[in-house]
Design a protein around this motif. Structure first.
Motif, PDB file in Angstrom:
ATOM      1  N   PRO A 131       0.831  -1.195   0.074  1.00 42.29           N
ATOM      2  CA  PRO A 131      -0.151   0.172  -0.131  1.00 42.29           C
ATOM      3  C   PRO A 131       0.736   1.330   0.144  1.00 42.29           C
ATOM      4  O   PRO A 131       2.104   1.241   0.295  1.00 42.29           O
ATOM      5  N   PRO A 132       0.217   2.365  -0.473  1.00 41.94           N
ATOM      6  CA  PRO A 132       0.974   3.610  -0.479  1.00 41.94           C
ATOM      7  C   PRO A 132       1.573   3.938   1.138  1.00 41.94           C
ATOM      8  O   PRO A 132       0.759   3.724   1.928  1.00 41.94           O
ATOM      9  N   SER A 133       2.463   4.554   1.168  1.00 45.72           N
ATOM     10  CA  SER A 133       3.194   4.948   2.626  1.00 45.72           C
ATOM     11  C   SER A 133       2.085   5.890   3.172  1.00 45.72           C
ATOM     12  O   SER A 133       1.558   6.808   2.506  1.00 45.72           O
ATOM     13  N   GLY A 134       1.836   5.574   4.411  1.00 44.50           N
ATOM     14  CA  GLY A 134       0.634   6.249   5.280  1.00 44.50           C
ATOM     15  C   GLY A 134      -0.721   5.596   5.210  1.00 44.50           C
ATOM     16  O   GLY A 134      -1.650   5.791   6.120  1.00 44.50           O
ATOM     17  N   SER A 135      -0.744   4.592   4.192  1.00 51.01           N
ATOM     18  CA  SER A 135      -2.124   3.828   4.386  1.00 51.01           C
ATOM     19  C   SER A 135      -2.196   2.502   4.817  1.00 51.01           C
ATOM     20  O   SER A 135      -3.190   1.940   4.779  1.00 51.01           O
ATOM     21  N   GLU A 136      -0.944   2.113   5.332  1.00 50.40           N
ATOM     22  CA  GLU A 136      -0.637   0.613   5.609  1.00 50.40           C
ATOM     23  C   GLU A 136      -1.969   0.291   6.727  1.00 50.40           C
ATOM     24  O   GLU A 136      -2.423  -0.772   6.445  1.00 50.40           O
ATOM     25  N   ALA A 137      -2.177   1.079   7.726  1.00 47.01           N
ATOM     26  CA  ALA A 137      -2.856   0.660   8.742  1.00 47.01           C
ATOM     27  C   ALA A 137      -4.338   0.493   8.167  1.00 47.01           C
ATOM     28  O   ALA A 137      -5.062  -0.392   8.451  1.00 47.01           O
ATOM     29  N   ALA A 138      -4.786   1.753   7.664  1.00 41.54           N
ATOM     30  CA  ALA A 138      -6.205   1.555   6.974  1.00 41.54           C
ATOM     31  C   ALA A 138      -6.323   0.254   6.043  1.00 41.54           C
ATOM     32  O   ALA A 138      -7.416  -0.382   5.865  1.00 41.54           O
ATOM     33  N   VAL A 139      -5.321  -0.251   5.227  1.00 40.54           N
ATOM     34  CA  VAL A 139      -5.488  -1.245   4.233  1.00 40.54           C
ATOM     35  C   VAL A 139      -5.493  -2.430   5.103  1.00 40.54           C
ATOM     36  O   VAL A 139      -6.324  -3.504   4.811  1.00 40.54           O
ATOM     37  N   ALA A 140      -4.672  -2.410   6.199  1.00 41.51           N
ATOM     38  CA  ALA A 140      -4.773  -3.897   6.766  1.00 41.51           C
ATOM     39  C   ALA A 140      -6.157  -4.020   7.551  1.00 41.51           C
ATOM     40  O   ALA A 140      -6.554  -5.078   7.866  1.00 41.51           O
ATOM     41  N   GLU A 141      -6.551  -2.841   8.086  1.00 40.72           N
ATOM     42  CA  GLU A 141      -7.911  -2.967   8.836  1.00 40.72           C
ATOM     43  C   GLU A 141      -9.065  -3.570   7.811  1.00 40.72           C
ATOM     44  O   GLU A 141     -10.010  -4.474   8.322  1.00 40.72           O
ATOM     45  N   ALA A 142      -8.951  -2.839   6.604  1.00 45.21           N
ATOM     46  CA  ALA A 142      -9.932  -3.208   5.561  1.00 45.21           C
ATOM     47  C   ALA A 142      -9.947  -4.488   5.282  1.00 45.21           C
ATOM     48  O   ALA A 142     -10.931  -5.405   4.973  1.00 45.21           O
ATOM     49  N   GLN A 143      -8.770  -5.040   5.170  1.00 47.68           N
ATOM     50  CA  GLN A 143      -8.466  -6.511   4.711  1.00 47.68           C
ATOM     51  C   GLN A 143      -9.007  -7.339   5.910  1.00 47.68           C
ATOM     52  O   GLN A 143      -9.586  -8.641   5.591  1.00 47.68           O
ATOM     53  N   ALA A 144      -8.869  -7.010   7.150  1.00 47.56           N
ATOM     54  CA  ALA A 144      -9.199  -7.856   8.259  1.00 47.56           C
ATOM     55  C   ALA A 144     -10.749  -7.917   8.266  1.00 47.56           C
ATOM     56  O   ALA A 144     -11.272  -9.037   8.556  1.00 47.56           O
ATOM     57  N   GLN A 145     -11.492  -6.866   8.019  1.00 44.07           N
ATOM     58  CA  GLN A 145     -12.904  -6.842   7.878  1.00 44.07           C
ATOM     59  C   GLN A 145     -13.423  -7.542   6.711  1.00 44.07           C
ATOM     60  O   GLN A 145     -14.181  -8.453   6.694  1.00 44.07           O
ATOM     61  N   HIS A 146     -12.645  -7.729   5.697  1.00 43.45           N
ATOM     62  CA  HIS A 146     -13.057  -8.367   4.456  1.00 43.45           C
ATOM     63  C   HIS A 146     -13.044  -9.927   4.767  1.00 43.45           C
ATOM     64  O   HIS A 146     -13.707 -10.783   4.160  1.00 43.45           O
ATOM     65  N   ARG A 147     -12.085 -10.173   5.668  1.00 37.72           N
ATOM     66  CA  ARG A 147     -11.768 -11.783   5.973  1.00 37.72           C
ATOM     67  C   ARG A 147     -12.881 -11.971   6.952  1.00 37.72           C
ATOM     68  O   ARG A 147     -13.754 -13.197   6.846  1.00 37.72           O
ATOM     69  N   ARG A 148     -13.352 -11.263   7.799  1.00 35.95           N
ATOM     70  CA  ARG A 148     -14.520 -11.448   8.766  1.00 35.95           C
ATOM     71  C   ARG A 148     -15.837 -11.735   7.869  1.00 35.95           C
ATOM     72  O   ARG A 148     -16.795 -12.489   8.022  1.00 35.95           O
ATOM     73  N   MET A 149     -15.927 -10.656   6.867  1.00 32.64           N
ATOM     74  CA  MET A 149     -17.127 -10.592   5.861  1.00 32.64           C
ATOM     75  C   MET A 149     -17.212 -11.872   5.226  1.00 32.64           C
ATOM     76  O   MET A 149     -18.362 -12.488   4.991  1.00 32.64           O
ATOM     77  N   ALA A 150     -16.185 -12.462   4.641  1.00 33.90           N
ATOM     78  CA  ALA A 150     -16.057 -13.917   3.996  1.00 33.90           C
ATOM     79  C   ALA A 150     -16.738 -14.849   4.773  1.00 33.90           C
ATOM     80  O   ALA A 150     -17.392 -15.912   4.444  1.00 33.90           O
TER      81      ALA A 150
END
Length: 562
Positions: free
Chosen positions: A119-138
């Motif tokens: 991810p672009p520098s500065g967005s790492e935490a937001a990307v990680a949180e979104a991907q974690a929620q996608h796993r829960r959603m799955a």
């Protein structure tokens, strides 16, 4: 990351040179008939048509029927660069504060960032949180689709009612309709409810099995009145139909999606049934987040992930492609040219595929709620027209409705026609031939209407001259979008393109596209009027009285009285 607010270094006056030159070009091109640029036998026309057509991945944009020449296009791109497009684009993806009125970044691109790409520098935490929620959603989606999710009485879930409004409804609804063919046979029935009057909910309560129905409440704030009232009505239906208490219903037949988990917990939704997304994801940009859970139930997680992949590919294109080849940038500057310099206040969205029937409504919210503003970021009034009025309909239906006005009316309207080249591949035998005939007819109508919008009377072939009434005005500027097929990836790319188009246009006009102050006051006024219609006491300072409204309140309370 230390978040900081991005503010434009270039003042409105610094782009004045581009504006003056573009205004001169607009005056020169206003009366230029499009037919002059579309002569098939002219090498110059062929070169222009080639220069004003772009192909990227599954998308082709043909802008050769816009009132536009290559010099004007370059001026428009220079204008965008003068508004610091590169710096703002990097700020958007890095999570800087691009929504100054609310002090937030805009994290919708982080909601779909691919796992294989850093991810672009500065967005790492937001990307990680979104991907974690996608796993829960799955996990939730698999449990529902596999029949393992049981209601309060132990019956497997067979119906899902998605309750939301605005961005929590329009995006999932659009994609659910567009990609319905991607859903596996026997999938869960998914229904969308947004209308505050209960008109969409009532027929569902009459025909769905309450013991097999799961409610999904999607609300960023978890306080939206429209959604809250629909939810309470639906919960009361389940409670009465199943003869059990509402707390039990909430534990078994309710999933919540919000940026406020504490409010979902207070409402009685178990943590395991909660999905969240960031406050930095605006409602009309939230399709890619956990707001898409009902959509994923309808089309399956592989298709949903394909949607994210297509959107992410467009993000990379927007970030990396030079402006002269960048589809969101090109679409944005052409749209701004039409509304601001050519003075065209109305823009029609005309999809020639019934699966995209909800696209006009989706784009109405995305564009008009984002850029339908008359104050710039710094509070000063805008110096020109901004977002046009968007409207539209499925093209073949619109031909029997308002195309009369487009072709022979007195209004100048810009437009986008969208067509899908391939479909019906899953069918065989004689039926596939019939379906392909219909598809060929649909595509022929799209091309014919585009030709007529541009050429007017000059589109009448020699064999029909004297037999058809004339008066086709022509010279209606428009673009044509071609999709190879309506796949999840192609649709994701198209919708992400429109998001970035909105962002670029906000820079051109100096707007904040991520807030919507214009919708707030009406909601507050409705709150006091709601109480008055129930004949409750309202303090004088809580309401504004005018004679017309007072007469209507009096009439309504008289009619509504038991």
């Amino acid at each position: 990351m230390d978040e900081q607010t991005v503010s434009p270094r270039a003042s409105a006056g610094e782009s004045q040179g581009w504006r003056e030159r573009l205004a001169d070009k607009a005056e020169a091109l206003q009366s230029t008939p499009l037919a002059m640029w579309l002569d098939e036998d002219s090498p110059a026309c062929r070169a222009r048509a080639e220069a004003l057509s772009w192909q990227w991945g599954p998308l082709t944009l043909d802008a050769s029927k816009q009132r536009l020449d290559q010099e004007t296009l370059q001026l428009l791109l220079d204008w965008a660069e003068s508004r610091e497009l590169h710096r703002w684009r990097e700020a958007l993806f890095a999570g800087e504060i691009v929504n100054p009125s609310e002090g937030r970044p805009a994290w919708h691109a982080a909601s779909r960032w691919g796992r294989e790409c850093p991810p672009p520098s500065g967005s790492e935490a937001a990307v990680a949180e979104a991907q974690a929620q996608h796993r829960r959603m799955a996990e939730i989606v698999a449990c529902i689709r596999n029949g393992r999710w049981q209601g309060a009485t132990g019956l497997p879930i067979r119906h899902l009612v998605h309750i939301g409004v605005g961005g929590s409804d329009l995006g999932p609804r659009l994609v659910s309709e567009a990609l319905a063919e991607a859903g596996a046979a026997g999938a869960i029935g998914v229904h969308f409810v947004s209308s505050m009057d209960g008109g969409q909910l009532l027929p569902l309560m009459e025909r769905l099995d309450p013991a097999a129905t799961l409610l999904v409440v999607a609300s960023k704030s978890f306080t939206t009145a429209d959604t809250s009232f629909n939810l309470r009505t639906a919960l009361t239906w389940l409670e009465e139909a199943l003869a059990t208490d509402e707390a039990e219903i909430r534990r078994h037949q309710l999933v919540g999606v919000s940026a406020h988990p504490e409010r979902m917990a207070a409402f009685g939704i178990p943590e395991a049934h909660q999905l969240t997304f960031s406050e930095g994801v605006g409602g009309r940009f939230s399709l890619w987040s956990a707001i898409g859970v009902s959509l994923a139930v309808r089309i399956g997680m592989p298709a949903f992930e394909g949607l994210l992949e297509g959107a992410h590919a467009m993000d990379r294109h927007f970030l990396e492609a030079p402006s002269r080849e960048n589809l969101p940038v090109l679409s944005a500057v052409i749209g701004a040219w039409n509304s601001q310099f050519l003075g065209i206040p109305s823009h029609a969205i005309l999809p020639y595929d019934s699966r995209l029937a909800s696209l006009p409504a989706y784009l109405q919210q995305l564009e008009m709620e984002s850029n339908g503003k008359s104050c710039m970021r710094d509070g000063r009034p805008v110096e020109s027209a901004t977002c046009p009025i968007l409207w539209g309909e499925v093209g073949p239906n619109a031909q029997h409705a308002f195309y009369q006005l487009l072709h022979q009316g007195s209004h100048t309207v810009s437009a986008e026609l969208l067509a899908v080249a391939h479909r019906h591949g899953a069918w065989g035998g004689r039926l596939v031939a019939r379906l392909r005939d219909q598809q060929r007819l649909t595509l022929a109508n799209c091309l014919a209407q585009s030709q007529l919008l541009a050429l007017g009377d000059e589109a009448i072939p020699a064999s029909l001259q004297g037999f058809l009434a004339q008066g086709y005005r022509g010279n209606q500027p428009h673009s044509v979008w071609l999709l190879e097929a309506l796949t999840p990836q192609a649709l994701g790319s198209l919708l992400a393109l429109y998001e970035h188009k909105v962002f670029v246009q906000s820079l051109l006009w100096g707007l904040n596209p991520f807030d919507q102050p214009g919708v707030e006051l009406g909601k507050r006024l409705a709150s006091s009027l709601y109480r008055r219609l129930g004949e409750e006491a309202v303090a004088p300072e809580e309401t504004v009285r005018d004679i017309a409204t007072e007469r209507l309140v009096s009439r309504l309370t008289g009619v509504m009285a038991p």
